[in-house]
Design a protein around this motif. Sequence first.
Motif, mmCIF file in Angstrom:
data_model
loop_
_atom_site.group_PDB
_atom_site.id
_atom_site.type_symbol
_atom_site.label_atom_id
_atom_site.label_comp_id
_atom_site.label_asym_id
_atom_site.label_seq_id
_atom_site.Cartn_x
_atom_site.Cartn_y
_atom_site.Cartn_z
ATOM 1 N N TYR A 118 0.817 -1.203 0.000
ATOM 2 C CA TYR A 118 0.000 0.000 0.000
ATOM 3 C C TYR A 118 0.856 1.259 0.000
ATOM 4 C CZ TYR A 118 -3.649 -3.335 0.813
ATOM 5 O OH TYR A 118 -4.498 -4.405 0.683
ATOM 6 N N ALA A 119 2.051 1.193 0.556
ATOM 7 C CA ALA A 119 2.954 2.338 0.547
ATOM 8 C C ALA A 119 3.733 2.401 -0.759
ATOM 9 C CB ALA A 119 3.917 2.248 1.726
ATOM 10 N N ASN A 120 3.728 1.322 -1.530
ATOM 11 C CA ASN A 120 4.433 1.174 -2.796
ATOM 12 C C ASN A 120 5.944 1.072 -2.621
ATOM 13 O OD1 ASN A 120 4.111 0.674 -5.507
ATOM 14 N ND2 ASN A 120 4.497 2.763 -6.104
ATOM 15 N N GLN A 121 6.477 1.404 -1.457
ATOM 16 C CA GLN A 121 7.894 1.222 -1.179
ATOM 17 C C GLN A 121 8.042 0.229 -0.038
ATOM 18 O OE1 GLN A 121 9.731 4.985 -0.398
ATOM 19 N NE2 GLN A 121 10.119 5.332 -2.554
ATOM 20 N N LEU A 122 9.105 -0.529 -0.071
ATOM 21 C CA LEU A 122 9.337 -1.520 0.964
ATOM 22 C C LEU A 122 9.939 -0.873 2.194
ATOM 23 C CD1 LEU A 122 10.883 -4.427 -1.123
ATOM 24 C CD2 LEU A 122 8.501 -4.033 -0.565
ATOM 25 N N SER A 123 9.567 -1.386 3.357
ATOM 26 C CA SER A 123 10.188 -0.930 4.593
ATOM 27 C C SER A 123 11.642 -1.383 4.605
ATOM 28 C CB SER A 123 9.450 -1.503 5.795
ATOM 29 O OG SER A 123 9.640 -2.912 5.844
ATOM 30 N N SER A 124 12.430 -0.854 5.527
ATOM 31 C CA SER A 124 13.839 -1.236 5.583
ATOM 32 C C SER A 124 13.986 -2.727 5.896
ATOM 33 C CB SER A 124 14.592 -0.393 6.607
ATOM 34 O OG SER A 124 14.033 -0.565 7.890
ATOM 35 N N GLY A 125 13.105 -3.273 6.737
ATOM 36 C CA GLY A 125 13.140 -4.704 7.040
ATOM 37 C C GLY A 125 12.814 -5.551 5.826
ATOM 38 N N ALA A 126 11.837 -5.101 5.040
ATOM 39 C CA ALA A 126 11.471 -5.829 3.828
ATOM 40 C C ALA A 126 12.593 -5.742 2.792
ATOM 41 C CB ALA A 126 10.171 -5.286 3.266
ATOM 42 N N ALA A 127 13.235 -4.580 2.698
ATOM 43 C CA ALA A 127 14.350 -4.425 1.760
ATOM 44 C C ALA A 127 15.497 -5.362 2.136
ATOM 45 C CB ALA A 127 14.829 -2.977 1.743
ATOM 46 N N GLU A 128 15.718 -5.524 3.426
ATOM 47 C CA GLU A 128 16.758 -6.447 3.892
ATOM 48 C C GLU A 128 16.403 -7.885 3.537
ATOM 49 O OE1 GLU A 128 18.409 -7.780 8.194
ATOM 50 O OE2 GLU A 128 18.230 -5.622 7.844
ATOM 51 N N GLU A 129 15.134 -8.247 3.674
ATOM 52 C CA GLU A 129 14.697 -9.602 3.301
ATOM 53 C C GLU A 129 14.837 -9.838 1.805
ATOM 54 O OE1 GLU A 129 13.895 -12.360 5.003
ATOM 55 O OE2 GLU A 129 14.538 -11.218 6.744
ATOM 56 N N VAL A 130 14.544 -8.815 1.004
ATOM 57 C CA VAL A 130 14.713 -8.929 -0.446
ATOM 58 C C VAL A 130 16.188 -9.137 -0.777
ATOM 59 C CG1 VAL A 130 14.559 -7.625 -2.603
ATOM 60 C CG2 VAL A 130 12.633 -7.653 -1.041
ATOM 61 N N GLN A 131 17.061 -8.402 -0.099
ATOM 62 C CA GLN A 131 18.497 -8.567 -0.297
ATOM 63 C C GLN A 131 18.918 -9.993 0.055
ATOM 64 O OE1 GLN A 131 20.907 -6.051 2.195
ATOM 65 N NE2 GLN A 131 22.770 -6.517 1.091
ATOM 66 N N ASN A 132 18.411 -10.529 1.146
ATOM 67 C CA ASN A 132 18.720 -11.903 1.536
ATOM 68 C C ASN A 132 18.195 -12.904 0.518
ATOM 69 O OD1 ASN A 132 20.048 -11.113 3.871
ATOM 70 N ND2 ASN A 132 18.198 -11.201 5.111
ATOM 71 N N LEU A 133 17.018 -12.641 -0.043
ATOM 72 C CA LEU A 133 16.450 -13.520 -1.064
ATOM 73 C C LEU A 133 17.355 -13.556 -2.292
ATOM 74 C CD1 LEU A 133 13.994 -15.232 -2.004
ATOM 75 C CD2 LEU A 133 13.044 -13.114 -2.905
ATOM 76 N N ILE A 134 17.865 -12.407 -2.687
ATOM 77 C CA ILE A 134 18.783 -12.333 -3.832
ATOM 78 C C ILE A 134 20.042 -13.151 -3.548
ATOM 79 C CG2 ILE A 134 20.297 -10.777 -5.129
ATOM 80 C CD1 ILE A 134 18.045 -8.628 -4.744
ATOM 81 N N LYS A 135 20.586 -13.003 -2.367
ATOM 82 C CA LYS A 135 21.794 -13.740 -1.998
ATOM 83 C C LYS A 135 21.540 -15.244 -1.950
ATOM 84 C CE LYS A 135 24.062 -10.133 0.707
ATOM 85 N NZ LYS A 135 24.527 -9.780 2.067
ATOM 86 N N ARG A 136 20.392 -15.663 -1.400
ATOM 87 C CA ARG A 136 20.067 -17.092 -1.344
ATOM 88 C C ARG A 136 19.887 -17.684 -2.736
ATOM 89 N NH1 ARG A 136 16.832 -15.532 3.110
ATOM 90 N NH2 ARG A 136 14.978 -15.616 1.811
ATOM 91 N N ALA A 137 19.507 -16.838 -3.702
ATOM 92 C CA ALA A 137 19.372 -17.310 -5.087
ATOM 93 C C ALA A 137 20.729 -17.424 -5.775
ATOM 94 C CB ALA A 137 18.454 -16.364 -5.866
ATOM 95 N N GLY A 138 21.803 -17.017 -5.070
ATOM 96 C CA GLY A 138 23.146 -17.167 -5.611
ATOM 97 C C GLY A 138 23.701 -15.935 -6.291
ATOM 98 N N TYR A 139 23.023 -14.799 -6.141
ATOM 99 C CA TYR A 139 23.478 -13.570 -6.784
ATOM 100 C C TYR A 139 24.137 -12.645 -5.768
ATOM 101 C CZ TYR A 139 20.493 -15.187 -10.560
ATOM 102 O OH TYR A 139 19.931 -15.935 -11.536
ATOM 103 N N LYS A 140 24.892 -11.679 -6.273
ATOM 104 C CA LYS A 140 25.618 -10.747 -5.417
ATOM 105 C C LYS A 140 24.769 -9.506 -5.143
ATOM 106 C CE LYS A 140 30.161 -8.723 -4.982
ATOM 107 N NZ LYS A 140 31.031 -9.569 -4.222
ATOM 108 N N CYS A 141 24.672 -9.150 -3.867
ATOM 109 C CA CYS A 141 23.965 -7.926 -3.468
ATOM 110 C C CYS A 141 24.460 -7.542 -2.078
ATOM 111 C CB CYS A 141 22.452 -8.136 -3.475
ATOM 112 S SG CYS A 141 21.538 -6.615 -3.152
ATOM 113 N N ASP A 142 25.644 -6.907 -2.041
ATOM 114 C CA ASP A 142 26.227 -6.511 -0.764
ATOM 115 C C ASP A 142 25.508 -5.308 -0.167
ATOM 116 O OD1 ASP A 142 28.177 -8.540 -0.979
ATOM 117 O OD2 ASP A 142 29.397 -7.234 -2.247
#
Length: 79
Positions: free
Chosen positions: A15-39
Amino acid sequence: MKKLLLVAVLLSGVYANQLSSGAAEEVQNLIKRAGYKCDTVTNQPSFSSWDGSVRVICNNNRYTYEIKDIGGRWTVFVK
């Protein structure tokens, strides 16, 4: 359980259209678990208004990813 938590965290920002900082961190972790780089996340990830995907830019504009819910699974695509 982790996937359910991730979906709940991601959808909490719809509803805010932007992710909270916690959600952004989870997205970053999802990218890393998929084997991609996102420091570091360069942009403020937000939901696309037309398909619900999330666009994430990592490592000072070096990598761009799109995360989509496909068949109930969050899938990472390199852009």
